[in-house]
Design an enzyme around this catalytic site. Structure first.
Site, short mmCIF file in Angstrom:
data_model
loop_
_atom_site.label_atom_id
_atom_site.label_comp_id
_atom_site.label_asym_id
_atom_site.label_seq_id
_atom_site.Cartn_x
_atom_site.Cartn_y
_atom_site.Cartn_z
N LYS A 37 16.70 32.18 23.57
CA LYS A 37 16.13 31.33 24.61
C LYS A 37 17.11 31.26 25.79
O LYS A 37 18.26 30.88 25.61
CB LYS A 37 15.88 29.91 24.08
CG LYS A 37 15.33 28.97 25.17
CD LYS A 37 14.99 27.60 24.61
CE LYS A 37 16.05 26.57 24.85
NZ LYS A 37 16.16 26.08 26.24
N ASP A 65 12.80 29.79 29.25
CA ASP A 65 12.51 28.35 29.31
C ASP A 65 12.80 27.82 30.71
O ASP A 65 13.83 27.19 30.95
CB ASP A 65 13.38 27.64 28.25
CG ASP A 65 13.06 26.16 28.14
OD1 ASP A 65 11.98 25.73 28.59
OD2 ASP A 65 13.92 25.43 27.60
N LYS A 67 10.31 26.11 32.63
CA LYS A 67 9.53 24.88 32.85
C LYS A 67 8.96 24.77 34.27
O LYS A 67 9.24 23.81 34.99
CB LYS A 67 10.40 23.65 32.56
CG LYS A 67 10.92 23.57 31.13
CD LYS A 67 11.66 22.25 30.90
CE LYS A 67 12.16 22.07 29.49
NZ LYS A 67 13.29 22.94 29.12
N ASP A 70 4.38 23.03 39.63
CA ASP A 70 4.11 23.01 41.07
C ASP A 70 2.59 23.12 41.22
O ASP A 70 1.86 23.02 40.23
CB ASP A 70 4.86 24.19 41.74
CG ASP A 70 5.22 23.88 43.20
OD1 ASP A 70 4.34 23.41 43.95
OD2 ASP A 70 6.38 24.13 43.58
N THR A 130 12.12 14.88 25.92
CA THR A 130 12.63 13.95 24.90
C THR A 130 13.81 13.14 25.41
O THR A 130 14.27 12.22 24.73
CB THR A 130 13.03 14.71 23.62
OG1 THR A 130 13.86 15.79 24.00
CG2 THR A 130 11.84 15.21 22.86
N ARG A 221 24.06 25.29 20.22
CA ARG A 221 25.50 25.18 19.96
C ARG A 221 25.92 25.36 18.50
O ARG A 221 27.01 25.88 18.26
CB ARG A 221 26.01 23.87 20.55
CG ARG A 221 26.03 23.93 22.08
CD ARG A 221 26.12 22.57 22.71
NE ARG A 221 24.87 21.82 22.54
CZ ARG A 221 24.69 20.56 22.94
NH1 ARG A 221 25.67 19.91 23.52
NH2 ARG A 221 23.52 19.97 22.78
#
Ligand code: C5P
Length: 244
Positions: A37, A65, A67, A70, A130, A221
């Site tokens: 990703k 990713d 996002k 518009d 989130t 991570r």
């Protein structure tokens, strides 16, 4: 036209602005992770050409990713550009951009993939970030429990032709029940039991998320900052396959 089966498994979040660093990470997880990703940090620093420089020679599906959010015409143009330049397997847009925006993105992606003779990406909608709790949502004028908004936007995303949504591990079970087996559920907020939680607040292990109904499990991570990245990725994949 080539088609995509549902992408699955462990996708490792490579969050760095640095191309050589990202290359090292990807080299370490090749052949183990189900995909990689890349998000706004890498994309903003390196652009679409940096993304293709990173992924073109490795056989790792790309989850881009970025996002998008518009007006429909602009998002459709952005989708055409990134699909042509980077050929992602999974791509994110904000479901709160509305039905017309999601439909325009979906049509643009299928048309572009068709022209190139490649499979179109699975476009997934981001529902409620989130990082926002109910009090934050109230301040931006959205009343009511955030789970209601998540379910509403997830249903709208699928009705508008998207493949599925990104969701927290704690939303997976309810969204799987709402949306059915065909929906693609992409789940970050994942921590193996042996890894530091860091700034994530509510986490599940990869195996728990998979059992709850996740298709793609995203973690960064615990792998990218591990002393032995390949071993960390292998351990996660083994834990997930044990839940089969
Ligand atoms: O390193 P870590 O596993 O926390 O990285 C998780 C990745 O998933 C990051 O790229 C982060 O931006 C993304 N993400 C998340 N929670 C969300 C949505 C995306 O952690 N709700």
């Amino acid at each position: 036209m080539p088609t995509n089966s549902k992408p699955q498994g462990l996708f490792v979040a490579v969050d760095t602005p640095c191309l050589p660093m990202a290359k090292d990470m990807i080299t370490d997880i090749r052949g183990v992770a189900g995909g990689v990703k890349l998000g706004l940090e890498f994309f903003s620093a390196q652009g679409p050409s940096g993304v293709s420089a990173l992924t073109q020679d490795v056989d790792l599906p790309l989850f881009l990713d970025v996002k998008f959010h518009d007006i429909p015409n602009t998002v459709a143009g952005a989708v055409r550009s990134v699909v042509a330049a980077t050929k992602p397997r999974v791509l994110t847009i904000h479901a709160s951009g509305g039905a017309a925006m999601m439909r325009a993105a979906q049509v643009a992606s299928v048309e572009t993939a068709d022209e190139l003779g490649v499979a179109p990406p699975a476009i997934v909608g981001v529902t409620v970030l989130t990082s926002l709790d109910d009090a934050d949502l109230d301040r931006v004028g959205q009343k009511g429990p955030s789970l209601d908004q998540v379910r509403r936007l997830a249903a709208l995303a699928v009705e508008s032709g998207l493949a599925g949504v990104v969701c927290s591990p704690f939303e997976v079970a309810v969204l799987r029940a709402d949306l059915g087996d065909d929906a693609l559920l992409v789940v970050p907020g994942i921590r193996p039991s042996w890894a530091a939680v860091g700034d994530q607040k509510r986490v599940m292990t990869p195996a728990q998320a998979q059992e709850a109904g996740a298709d793609i499990v995203v973690t960064g991570r615990p792998v990218t900052e591990a002393e032995d990245r390949r071993a960390a990725a292998q351990r996660i994949v083994a834990e997930m396959s044990n839940t089969g």
